[in-house]
Design a protein around this motif. Structure first.
Motif, PDB file in Angstrom:
ATOM      1  N   LEU A  68      -3.794   2.693 -11.990  1.00  0.00           N
ATOM      2  CA  LEU A  68      -2.591   3.504 -11.800  1.00  0.00           C
ATOM      3  C   LEU A  68      -1.465   3.023 -12.706  1.00  0.00           C
ATOM      4  CD1 LEU A  68      -0.829   5.574 -10.300  1.00  0.00           C
ATOM      5  CD2 LEU A  68      -0.509   3.863  -8.495  1.00  0.00           C
ATOM      6  N   LYS A  69      -1.319   1.714 -12.817  1.00  0.00           N
ATOM      7  CA  LYS A  69      -0.253   1.162 -13.660  1.00  0.00           C
ATOM      8  C   LYS A  69      -0.432   1.589 -15.120  1.00  0.00           C
ATOM      9  CE  LYS A  69       2.170  -3.154 -14.735  1.00  0.00           C
ATOM     10  NZ  LYS A  69       2.281  -4.604 -14.434  1.00  0.00           N
TER      11      LYS A  69
ATOM     12  N   ALA B 139       0.829  -1.204   0.000  1.00  0.00           N
ATOM     13  CA  ALA B 139       0.000   0.000   0.000  1.00  0.00           C
ATOM     14  C   ALA B 139       0.861   1.251   0.000  1.00  0.00           C
ATOM     15  CB  ALA B 139      -0.920   0.012   1.205  1.00  0.00           C
ATOM     16  N   SER B 140       1.904   1.258   0.827  1.00  0.00           N
ATOM     17  CA  SER B 140       2.782   2.430   0.868  1.00  0.00           C
ATOM     18  C   SER B 140       3.525   2.597  -0.449  1.00  0.00           C
ATOM     19  CB  SER B 140       3.771   2.305   2.033  1.00  0.00           C
ATOM     20  OG  SER B 140       3.108   2.454   3.274  1.00  0.00           O
ATOM     21  N   GLU B 141       3.929   1.484  -1.059  1.00  0.00           N
ATOM     22  CA  GLU B 141       4.597   1.566  -2.355  1.00  0.00           C
ATOM     23  C   GLU B 141       3.638   2.115  -3.421  1.00  0.00           C
ATOM     24  OE1 GLU B 141       7.874  -2.023  -2.265  1.00  0.00           O
ATOM     25  OE2 GLU B 141       5.788  -2.554  -2.644  1.00  0.00           O
ATOM     26  N   GLY B 142       2.390   1.636  -3.389  1.00  0.00           N
ATOM     27  CA  GLY B 142       1.408   2.122  -4.343  1.00  0.00           C
ATOM     28  C   GLY B 142       1.093   3.590  -4.139  1.00  0.00           C
ATOM     29  N   ALA B 143       1.018   3.993  -2.885  1.00  0.00           N
ATOM     30  CA  ALA B 143       0.771   5.402  -2.587  1.00  0.00           C
ATOM     31  C   ALA B 143       1.886   6.275  -3.153  1.00  0.00           C
ATOM     32  CB  ALA B 143       0.655   5.609  -1.079  1.00  0.00           C
ATOM     33  N   LEU B 144       3.130   5.878  -2.917  1.00  0.00           N
ATOM     34  CA  LEU B 144       4.261   6.644  -3.435  1.00  0.00           C
ATOM     35  C   LEU B 144       4.202   6.719  -4.956  1.00  0.00           C
ATOM     36  CD1 LEU B 144       6.927   8.141  -3.186  1.00  0.00           C
ATOM     37  CD2 LEU B 144       8.091   5.925  -2.996  1.00  0.00           C
ATOM     38  N   ALA B 145       3.864   5.617  -5.592  1.00  0.00           N
ATOM     39  CA  ALA B 145       3.780   5.609  -7.057  1.00  0.00           C
ATOM     40  C   ALA B 145       2.754   6.631  -7.550  1.00  0.00           C
ATOM     41  CB  ALA B 145       3.417   4.209  -7.554  1.00  0.00           C
ATOM     42  N   GLY B 146       1.588   6.653  -6.912  1.00  0.00           N
ATOM     43  CA  GLY B 146       0.557   7.607  -7.307  1.00  0.00           C
ATOM     44  C   GLY B 146       0.999   9.039  -7.089  1.00  0.00           C
ATOM     45  N   TRP B 147       1.659   9.299  -5.978  1.00  0.00           N
ATOM     46  CA  TRP B 147       2.115  10.664  -5.690  1.00  0.00           C
ATOM     47  C   TRP B 147       3.181  11.115  -6.683  1.00  0.00           C
ATOM     48  CZ3 TRP B 147       2.852   9.546   0.248  1.00  0.00           C
ATOM     49  CH2 TRP B 147       1.591   9.267   0.799  1.00  0.00           C
ATOM     50  N   LEU B 148       4.066  10.191  -7.060  1.00  0.00           N
ATOM     51  CA  LEU B 148       5.101  10.542  -8.030  1.00  0.00           C
ATOM     52  C   LEU B 148       4.485  10.848  -9.395  1.00  0.00           C
ATOM     53  CD1 LEU B 148       7.773   7.873  -7.032  1.00  0.00           C
ATOM     54  CD2 LEU B 148       7.995  10.356  -6.769  1.00  0.00           C
ATOM     55  N   LEU B 149       3.477  10.084  -9.774  1.00  0.00           N
ATOM     56  CA  LEU B 149       2.773  10.371 -11.018  1.00  0.00           C
ATOM     57  C   LEU B 149       2.121  11.749 -10.946  1.00  0.00           C
ATOM     58  CD1 LEU B 149       1.711   9.520 -13.800  1.00  0.00           C
ATOM     59  CD2 LEU B 149      -0.210   8.406 -12.629  1.00  0.00           C
TER      60      LEU B 149
ATOM     61  N   GLU C 297       6.918   3.422 -11.617  1.00  0.00           N
ATOM     62  CA  GLU C 297       6.740   2.126 -12.272  1.00  0.00           C
ATOM     63  C   GLU C 297       7.347   1.001 -11.443  1.00  0.00           C
ATOM     64  OE1 GLU C 297       6.814   0.797 -16.825  1.00  0.00           O
ATOM     65  OE2 GLU C 297       8.817   1.253 -16.053  1.00  0.00           O
ATOM     66  N   ARG C 298       8.523   1.238 -10.879  1.00  0.00           N
ATOM     67  CA  ARG C 298       9.168   0.207 -10.055  1.00  0.00           C
ATOM     68  C   ARG C 298       8.321  -0.123  -8.835  1.00  0.00           C
ATOM     69  NH1 ARG C 298      13.770   3.330 -11.159  1.00  0.00           N
ATOM     70  NH2 ARG C 298      13.723   4.257  -9.080  1.00  0.00           N
ATOM     71  N   ASN C 299       7.763   0.899  -8.214  1.00  0.00           N
ATOM     72  CA  ASN C 299       6.946   0.659  -7.023  1.00  0.00           C
ATOM     73  C   ASN C 299       5.688  -0.135  -7.350  1.00  0.00           C
ATOM     74  OD1 ASN C 299       7.815   2.089  -4.332  1.00  0.00           O
ATOM     75  ND2 ASN C 299       8.445   3.455  -5.968  1.00  0.00           N
ATOM     76  N   VAL C 300       5.007   0.215  -8.428  1.00  0.00           N
ATOM     77  CA  VAL C 300       3.800  -0.516  -8.806  1.00  0.00           C
ATOM     78  C   VAL C 300       4.139  -1.939  -9.229  1.00  0.00           C
ATOM     79  CG1 VAL C 300       1.958  -0.658 -10.524  1.00  0.00           C
ATOM     80  CG2 VAL C 300       2.407   1.492  -9.381  1.00  0.00           C
ATOM     81  N   ALA C 301       5.266  -2.112  -9.905  1.00  0.00           N
ATOM     82  CA  ALA C 301       5.661  -3.445 -10.354  1.00  0.00           C
ATOM     83  C   ALA C 301       5.802  -4.413  -9.187  1.00  0.00           C
ATOM     84  CB  ALA C 301       6.972  -3.365 -11.135  1.00  0.00           C
ATOM     85  N   HIS C 302       6.222  -3.912  -8.040  1.00  0.00           N
ATOM     86  CA  HIS C 302       6.315  -4.772  -6.857  1.00  0.00           C
ATOM     87  C   HIS C 302       5.010  -4.810  -6.073  1.00  0.00           C
ATOM     88  CE1 HIS C 302       7.228  -5.732  -2.590  1.00  0.00           C
ATOM     89  NE2 HIS C 302       7.942  -6.683  -3.157  1.00  0.00           N
ATOM     90  N   ALA C 303       4.359  -3.661  -5.956  1.00  0.00           N
ATOM     91  CA  ALA C 303       3.177  -3.560  -5.100  1.00  0.00           C
ATOM     92  C   ALA C 303       1.976  -4.326  -5.648  1.00  0.00           C
ATOM     93  CB  ALA C 303       2.798  -2.098  -4.891  1.00  0.00           C
ATOM     94  N   LEU C 304       1.748  -4.270  -6.951  1.00  0.00           N
ATOM     95  CA  LEU C 304       0.547  -4.880  -7.515  1.00  0.00           C
ATOM     96  C   LEU C 304       0.508  -6.397  -7.308  1.00  0.00           C
ATOM     97  CD1 LEU C 304      -2.098  -4.740  -9.029  1.00  0.00           C
ATOM     98  CD2 LEU C 304      -0.825  -4.614 -11.186  1.00  0.00           C
ATOM     99  N   PRO C 305       1.552  -7.146  -7.631  1.00  0.00           N
ATOM    100  CA  PRO C 305       1.515  -8.589  -7.377  1.00  0.00           C
ATOM    101  C   PRO C 305       1.344  -8.923  -5.891  1.00  0.00           C
ATOM    102  CG  PRO C 305       3.327  -8.048  -8.847  1.00  0.00           C
ATOM    103  CD  PRO C 305       2.795  -6.745  -8.323  1.00  0.00           C
ATOM    104  N   ALA C 306       2.002  -8.142  -5.033  1.00  0.00           N
ATOM    105  CA  ALA C 306       1.864  -8.380  -3.588  1.00  0.00           C
ATOM    106  C   ALA C 306       0.432  -8.150  -3.137  1.00  0.00           C
ATOM    107  CB  ALA C 306       2.823  -7.466  -2.819  1.00  0.00           C
ATOM    108  N   MET C 307      -0.192  -7.097  -3.657  1.00  0.00           N
ATOM    109  CA  MET C 307      -1.571  -6.803  -3.301  1.00  0.00           C
ATOM    110  C   MET C 307      -2.514  -7.881  -3.828  1.00  0.00           C
ATOM    111  SD  MET C 307      -2.840  -4.180  -1.587  1.00  0.00           S
ATOM    112  CE  MET C 307      -2.089  -2.623  -1.995  1.00  0.00           C
TER     113      MET C 307
END
Length: 345
Positions: free
Chosen positions: A226-227, A169-179, A199-209
């Motif tokens: 978001l991706k 969730a924190s990785e996804g949040a950071l990804a959205g904020w950076l976008l 992109e790196r954050n979502v690439a890890h966060a999405l499969p984990a979620m």
């Protein structure tokens, strides 16, 4: 954005000299028990916030916190919870991120003091404060927001694991904020370091979620949107088109619940235009079912997301619907990821 619940109320040792704490100290990877009594003392002021400007009621809110500090101690779990509850209430009842910031700052200080740096509660407190500051568009981002969310990711990775939904969730949040940062910058550079990091954050966060919550979970689907937005910003149009098609055909989630955000077919059309296939994009949009995303469906999704919103801290897991809480808080707040995606349009 806040949560709490696992365990039972119990009498514990004093957290401050001469004070008796009624909440037992949880292990590092466990959230604190939620005290409805403490929450009730804070939320007794909700009617006042509805009748008058919230800023006019801050002295009354502070008086409640001072009374809780006197009763349980300045370094008590009860005070940490009450401080977080106060910040959450100001947001939930008045959208006052500005007034809530002070309380979330204090809640983080208390979390570090009471639970320690390496604790699940502190991960939530870090995420909460980062979210509030990002909503307030506090600049510079690299000084006011990024260190908090990066620390939240690091703490959560160590305490609950890098594959846990809260870390994701924190990785996804950071990804959205950076976008969102990239979008507001206006330079349109597809090779921006912000986009690469997102992109790196979502690439890890999405499969984990996905592993934690399932492939068609509400929050997982928002991260898929978001991706796609990140792929479009990076001009990876073929990838964006495939991902948008998956939303419709594979997952049957053509609607984006975030106000003002593009739906799956609109994202696919944007990808086609990026590929120089404007006529095909126009036909796709014209052929989209008129009632595919009726207002009542979107309103229901927004109402649901608002209802489970709290703040991703020690109150989160007290909600009646535990699954809903895990969706909204267990991975941080949906508004984190979604507001970034919206801004990125």
């Amino acid at each position: 954005m806040n949560r709490c619940l696992h365990g039972v109320l119990a009498l514990g040792l004093a957290l401050a000299a001469g004070c008796e704490s009624r909440i037992e100290m949880p292990p590092p990877d466990t959230l604190s028990v939620r005290s409805d009594a403490i929450r009730g003392r804070v939320e007794a002021n909700e009617p006042l916030l509805a009748r008058a400007k919230p800023e006019a009621q801050l002295s009354r809110l502070d008086a409640v916190l001072n009374a809780i500090a006197d009763e349980f101690g300045e370094s008590s779990i009860e005070l940490a919870q009450a401080t977080t509850d106060t910040g959450v209430m100001l947001i939930a009842r008045g959208d006052r991120y500005d007034l809530s910031e002070t309380y979330f700052e204090r809640a983080l200080e208390l979390s570090r003091e009471v639970f320690g740096t390496e604790h699940r509660e502190t991960g939530f407190a870090l995420h909460d404060l980062a979210l509030v500051r990002n909503e307030l568009r506090q600049e510079p981002f690299d000084e006011r927001v990024r260190p908090l969310i990066k620390e939240a990711i690091a703490v959560r990775s160590r305490v609950v694991g890098p594959e846990h939904k809260e870390t994701a969730a924190s990785e996804g949040a950071l990804a959205g904020w950076l976008l969102g940062l990239w979008s507001r910058s206006g330079n349109g550079d597809p090779k921006s370091p912000w986009l690469a990091e997102a992109e790196r954050n979502v690439a890890h966060a999405l499969p984990a979620m996905e592993r934690a919550l399932g492939h068609v979970n509400f929050e997982v689907m928002q991260m898929r949107y978001l991706k796609i937005e990140i792929a479009l910003a990076r001009r990876e149009f073929r990838q964006a088109r495939v991902l948008a098609q998956d939303l419709v055909r594979k997952y049957q989630r053509p609607c984006n619940s975030r106000t003002g955000s593009r739906n799956a077919r609109q994202l696919e059309a944007a990808a086609l235009r990026g590929l120089g296939r404007g006529e095909e994009a126009a036909r796709l949009e014209a052929a989209a079912p008129a009632d595919e995303c009726p207002d009542e469906v979107l309103d229901a999704l927004k109402d649901w997301a608002t209802e489970v919103f709290v703040s991703c801290g020690s109150e989160a897991e007290r909600a009646a619907d535990q699954a809903a809480v895990e969706i909204a808080c267990g991975s941080g707040d949906l508004d984190d990821v979604e507001s970034g995606a919206q801004a990125g349009e």
